[in-house]
Design an enzyme around this catalytic site. Structure first.
Site, short mmCIF file in Angstrom:
data_model
loop_
_atom_site.label_atom_id
_atom_site.label_comp_id
_atom_site.label_asym_id
_atom_site.label_seq_id
_atom_site.Cartn_x
_atom_site.Cartn_y
_atom_site.Cartn_z
CE LYS A 1 -25.54 -37.40 40.29
NZ LYS A 1 -25.82 -38.29 39.21
CE LYS B 1 -33.36 -44.94 43.64
NZ LYS B 1 -34.51 -45.07 42.69
CD GLU C 1 -28.75 -46.32 35.47
OE1 GLU C 1 -29.88 -45.64 35.13
OE2 GLU C 1 -27.59 -45.92 35.45
CG ASP D 1 -24.17 -40.61 36.37
OD1 ASP D 1 -24.46 -39.35 36.61
OD2 ASP D 1 -24.72 -41.47 35.83
CG HIS E 1 -26.74 -42.49 43.19
ND1 HIS E 1 -27.29 -41.31 43.68
CD2 HIS E 1 -27.05 -42.35 42.03
CE1 HIS E 1 -27.60 -40.44 42.80
NE2 HIS E 1 -27.57 -40.90 41.91
CE LYS F 1 -25.82 -44.11 32.68
NZ LYS F 1 -27.08 -44.04 33.54
#
Ligand code: BG6
Length: 499
Positions: free
Chosen positions: A144, A178, A212, A231, A236, A336
């Protein structure tokens, strides 16, 4: 366990961060677990002037005690943008195959800047390296980001598919690698108790958080052109939505599963015009103190321009317009410098139709919730009302939980381990298909466009260590709910984390 055929794995970007931190350690682990084929080699490609020996020395510094993989590593120095260099690569591969008696099956892993995702496959094709035959297969793994919007992603798909078949292309979304993400399918489709409830009649809303605690670190240059929507959310988080919302596939096969995910993406209700500011909140982290430690704001990070308006947080309310999910809101958020690193899916069920035990009696007034914890402390938790011991019928919320770590054999493989092995075995189920990637971009594009064109849509600041802009809370609290907070804000408080 499927047999993995002999092959050579060619990694473009062999001295880069991804190769050192993720790919080679994942291969080392596969070797330790005896999952690599008997005849196997890695050929690293890059502009740096290593030879096999010096490349192994460089890599060994990052491997710790997993040095068993080193003798399998080889290196070929070349400029991947130079078309003339590809005949040299073809010769080197031929020699390596002959010396090590490895069948001429190749995987080309593009761990390079995205700018090269179109040109490398084209040059490989021109050198005859992607041509398959009865005694050989050829596959390409693309990291990606796959495009920066619908136009670039569909253009890249067209370029790739002009010389390769879809079966040869493996588009990485490491979330699909995952273990706990794959467990979403098992939870849904191997337990009779969930699926009958898994629809608009019983589910009130669904919440997906990927938070995160780290900032952008040394990736400011890349990140500033991307932002949280591109991102994390376009890939995801939407893949998680796909797995939670898809219809049961007819069989467990790559196409059957990916067909269902595609249908979910095609059913996402577009968020356009005025709705963008109501349904999508963007934020950017600002300097603050987190447990006494001073944290820089995003605009002071290396590689980030002073007045950057790139979002480091995004929260979104979306709907899936189909029979199963009509009217059920899905709330997504990612960011983030939030209080902790956690990814989880929370399915909120409707509350009971009649509050028999009433609020006065201490009824929780809440519906049941199923929390699927993707990371860390991987597991599943069901929240339900339970009688408080003693007189009366006071109800309190209790948890029924399962933690992977409580299993005696609780080994959770790294995402890259699983993904590399799947590609080696020709299974693309856990890779994103071209049409699905395009459908996801088609959904995200109008939001990017609105942000770009309408400067009245605010970018909210939030202090490091908090759960993003407060207005994101209102987006969900405004409807009498709150996000689930697996741990408190750190900017002003201590930490507790719970599954
Ligand atoms: C990557 C993003 O795809 O995923 C990063 O580019 C992000 O910005 C990372 O930090 C998160 O992955 P994980 O596995 O740590 O949740």
């Amino acid at each position: 366990m499927q047999k993995t055929e002999d092959h050579i794995l060619v990694i473009f970007g062999a001295s880069g961060d991804l190769t050192r931190r993720k790919l080679i350690p994942a291969l080392a682990e596969l070797l330790k677990l005896k999952m690599l084929p008997d005849r196997f080699a890695v050929l690293g490609i890059g502009r740096s002037k290593y030879d096999d020996g010096s490349y192994r020395v460089m890599i060994s510094k990052h491997l710790g005690d997993r040095s068993g993989i080193l003798p399998l590593l080889h290196y070929h120095s070349m400029d991947p943008e130079d078309g003339d260099a590809y005949s040299g690569l073809a010769d080197r591969l031929k020699r390596l195959s002959k010396e090590l008696q490895i069948a001429p099956n190749y995987i080309f892993y593009l761990a390079t800047p995205p700018l090269l995702y179109g040109s490398i496959p084209r040059l490989l094709f021109a050198a005859g390296l992607t041509k398959e035959g009865e005694d050989r297969w050829r596959r390409i793994i693309i990291e990606k980001p796959f495009g920066a919007d619908y136009l670039s992603a569909s253009g890249l798909n067209r370029t790739l598919l002009s010389t390769l078949s879809e079966q040869q292309v493996y588009r990485i979304d490491h979330y699909l690698g995952k273990e706990t993400v794959q467990n979403v399918l098992v939870t849904r489709f191997s337990n009779g108790i969930f699926e009958p409830l898994w629809n608009r009649n019983f589910i009130h809303h669904v919440e997906i958080t990927a938070s995160e605690s780290l900032g952008v670190g040394s990736r400011g240059g890349y990140y500033d052109h991307s932002g949280a929507l591109r991102d994390m959310l376009q890939n995801h988080l939407l893949q998680l939505v796909g797995l939670v919302a898809m219809e049961p596939p007819t069989v467990i096969s790559s196409d059957a599963i990916r067909n269902e995910v595609l249908k979910v993406f095609q059913s996402l209700r577009p968020i356009t015009g005025d709705q963008v500011s109501k349904q999508v909140i963007r934020g950017q982290y600002m300097a603050s103190h987190v447990r006494g430690e001073a944290m820089e704001g995003y605009r002071s990070e290396k590689g980030v321009p002073e007045g950057s308006r790139t979002e480091t947080f995004v929260a979104m309310k979306l709907f899936i317009d189909n029979w199963r999910w009509g009217g059920v809101p899905f709330y997504l958020r990612t960011g983030k410098r939030l209080p902790t690193r956690v990814t989880e899916i929370v399915v909120h069920f409707n509350s009971s139709p009649h509050s028999l035990f009433g609020q006065q009696e201490g009824g929780t007034g809440k519906g049941n919730a199923l929390v699927i914890r993707i990371q860390p402390d991987e597991g599943i938790l069901l929240k339900f009302g339970m009688k408080v011991q003693g007189a009366g019928f006071k109800v309190q919320e209790a948890n029924m939980d399962f933690h992977y770590k409580d299993l005696t054999d609780s080994y959770i493989p790294e995402a890259y381990q699983r993904l590399l092995l799947d590609c080696m075995q020709g299974d693309s189920t856990l890779y994103a298909r071209g049409d699905a990637v395009e459908a996801a971009w088609r959904f995200v594009d109008p939001i990017l466009k609105a942000w770009q064109e309408n400067h009245d849509i605010p970018l909210h600041g939030y202090p490091c260590g908090t759960w993003g802009p407060e207005i994101a809370d209102q987006m969900i609290e405004g409807e009498d709910h709150t996000w689930r907070y697996p741990c408190k804000n750190l900017a002003d408080d201590g930490l507790y984390c719970e599954l």
